[in-house]
Design a protein around this motif. Structure first.
Motif, short mmCIF file in Angstrom:
data_model
loop_
_atom_site.label_atom_id
_atom_site.label_comp_id
_atom_site.label_asym_id
_atom_site.label_seq_id
_atom_site.Cartn_x
_atom_site.Cartn_y
_atom_site.Cartn_z
N THR A 97 10.34 16.08 -7.75
CA THR A 97 9.06 16.69 -8.10
C THR A 97 8.19 15.58 -8.66
O THR A 97 8.60 14.83 -9.54
CB THR A 97 9.25 17.80 -9.16
N LEU A 98 6.98 15.48 -8.09
CA LEU A 98 6.03 14.45 -8.52
C LEU A 98 5.31 14.87 -9.81
O LEU A 98 5.27 16.05 -10.15
CB LEU A 98 5.00 14.21 -7.42
N ALA A 99 4.72 13.90 -10.48
CA ALA A 99 4.01 14.15 -11.74
C ALA A 99 2.95 15.24 -11.59
O ALA A 99 2.74 16.03 -12.50
CB ALA A 99 3.38 12.86 -12.25
N GLY A 100 2.29 15.32 -10.45
CA GLY A 100 1.27 16.34 -10.22
C GLY A 100 1.83 17.69 -9.81
O GLY A 100 1.08 18.64 -9.58
N GLY A 101 3.14 17.79 -9.70
CA GLY A 101 3.79 19.05 -9.36
C GLY A 101 4.16 19.20 -7.90
O GLY A 101 4.89 20.13 -7.54
N ASN A 102 3.69 18.32 -7.03
CA ASN A 102 4.03 18.40 -5.61
C ASN A 102 5.49 18.03 -5.38
O ASN A 102 6.07 17.24 -6.12
CB ASN A 102 3.16 17.44 -4.78
N TYR A 115 8.35 16.14 -3.23
CA TYR A 115 8.43 14.87 -2.51
C TYR A 115 9.77 14.83 -1.80
O TYR A 115 10.81 15.18 -2.37
CB TYR A 115 8.32 13.70 -3.50
N ARG A 116 9.75 14.39 -0.54
CA ARG A 116 10.99 14.20 0.22
C ARG A 116 10.70 13.15 1.29
O ARG A 116 9.79 13.33 2.10
CB ARG A 116 11.44 15.50 0.86
N ASN A 117 11.47 12.06 1.27
CA ASN A 117 11.23 10.99 2.23
C ASN A 117 12.54 10.27 2.52
O ASN A 117 13.43 10.22 1.68
CB ASN A 117 10.18 10.01 1.69
N ASP A 118 12.62 9.73 3.72
CA ASP A 118 13.76 8.93 4.13
C ASP A 118 13.50 7.47 3.80
O ASP A 118 12.37 6.99 3.91
CB ASP A 118 14.00 9.07 5.63
N TYR A 119 14.55 6.77 3.42
CA TYR A 119 14.46 5.36 3.04
C TYR A 119 15.58 4.55 3.68
O TYR A 119 16.67 5.07 3.94
CB TYR A 119 14.61 5.20 1.51
N CYS A 120 15.31 3.27 3.83
CA CYS A 120 16.32 2.29 4.18
C CYS A 120 16.11 1.11 3.25
O CYS A 120 14.99 0.60 3.11
CB CYS A 120 16.18 1.85 5.64
N GLY A 171 0.79 -1.23 0.00
CA GLY A 171 0.00 0.00 0.00
C GLY A 171 0.81 1.28 0.00
O GLY A 171 0.28 2.35 0.23
N ASN A 172 2.12 1.19 -0.27
CA ASN A 172 2.93 2.42 -0.30
C ASN A 172 2.44 3.33 -1.42
O ASN A 172 1.85 2.88 -2.41
CB ASN A 172 4.42 2.10 -0.41
N ALA A 173 2.65 4.62 -1.27
CA ALA A 173 2.07 5.61 -2.19
C ALA A 173 2.51 5.42 -3.63
O ALA A 173 1.71 5.61 -4.55
CB ALA A 173 2.42 7.02 -1.71
N THR A 174 3.76 5.05 -3.86
CA THR A 174 4.23 4.86 -5.23
C THR A 174 3.47 3.73 -5.90
O THR A 174 2.99 3.88 -7.03
CB THR A 174 5.75 4.58 -5.24
N ALA A 175 3.36 2.60 -5.23
CA ALA A 175 2.64 1.46 -5.80
C ALA A 175 1.18 1.80 -6.05
O ALA A 175 0.63 1.48 -7.11
CB ALA A 175 2.76 0.24 -4.89
N LYS A 180 3.85 9.57 5.42
CA LYS A 180 4.41 10.79 4.83
C LYS A 180 4.34 10.72 3.30
O LYS A 180 3.98 11.69 2.64
CB LYS A 180 5.85 10.98 5.30
N GLY A 181 4.68 9.55 2.75
CA GLY A 181 4.61 9.37 1.30
C GLY A 181 3.21 9.57 0.77
O GLY A 181 2.99 10.26 -0.23
N HIS A 182 2.22 8.99 1.44
CA HIS A 182 0.83 9.15 1.02
C HIS A 182 0.40 10.62 1.07
O HIS A 182 -0.29 11.10 0.17
CB HIS A 182 -0.11 8.30 1.88
N HIS A 183 0.82 11.31 2.11
CA HIS A 183 0.45 12.72 2.24
C HIS A 183 1.03 13.54 1.08
O HIS A 183 0.34 14.39 0.51
CB HIS A 183 0.93 13.27 3.58
#
Length: 148
Positions: free
Chosen positions: A98-103, A105-110, A40-44, A131-134
């Motif tokens: 920058t996301l396709a919709g113009g927003n 994006y900044r997130n931490d990953y491991c 259910g992550n935002a990218t998927a 945070k990703g979904h938001h």
């Protein structure tokens, strides 16, 4: 010695991802490689894709076709660590784009890379999914109702 070699292989693989060169990217993965991200992550969700890619071709397709459809500009990765122990390499990073919709994006990953026979066999990806979904879907995605 194997740890350092594997750390360097993952660094080279990561650099290859931005080239979108299918053959180059494929050369770092086993044929039966898997990439697992949180369900259910935002990218998927946004791409209508799976959170569990199975097979080198599926991973290469995501990195060369799907990823650039979502993260369209200004992709910057700030690596905070590449930690290796034998056939396991852990990568800590912050990605912004920058996301396709113009927003923005900044997130931490491991990422935990497991290697087999000198190639990436499995990747487990962790991030702040709320945070990703938001960032991807805005406030509407994250509001709770009384029955949740």
């Amino acid at each position: 010695m194997a740890s350092e070699r594997n750390r360097e292989l993952v660094k080279r693989a990561w650099r290859s991802f931005s080239t979108r060169d299918k053959d180059l990217i494929a050369s770092f993965f086993t044929q039966d490689a898997e990439w697992l991200a949180p369900p259910g992550n935002a990218t998927a969700v946004a791409l209508g894709a799976t959170h569990h890619m199975v097979g080198r071709d599926a991973i290469v397709h995501f990195l060369t076709i799907d990823f650039p459809r979502m993260f369209v500009a200004d992709v910057v990765v700030d690596f905070r660590g590449f930690h290796a122990d034998g056939d396991v390499v852990v990568v800590e990073e912050t990605m912004q784009a920058t996301l396709a919709g113009g927003n923005a994006y900044r997130n931490d990953y491991c990422f935990i890379f497991q290697l087999r026979d000198g190639l990436i066999h499995r990747v487990r990806e962790y991030m702040d999914t709320a945070k990703g979904h938001h960032m991807v879907f805005g406030d509407a995605c994250c509001k709770r109702t009384d029955d949740q």
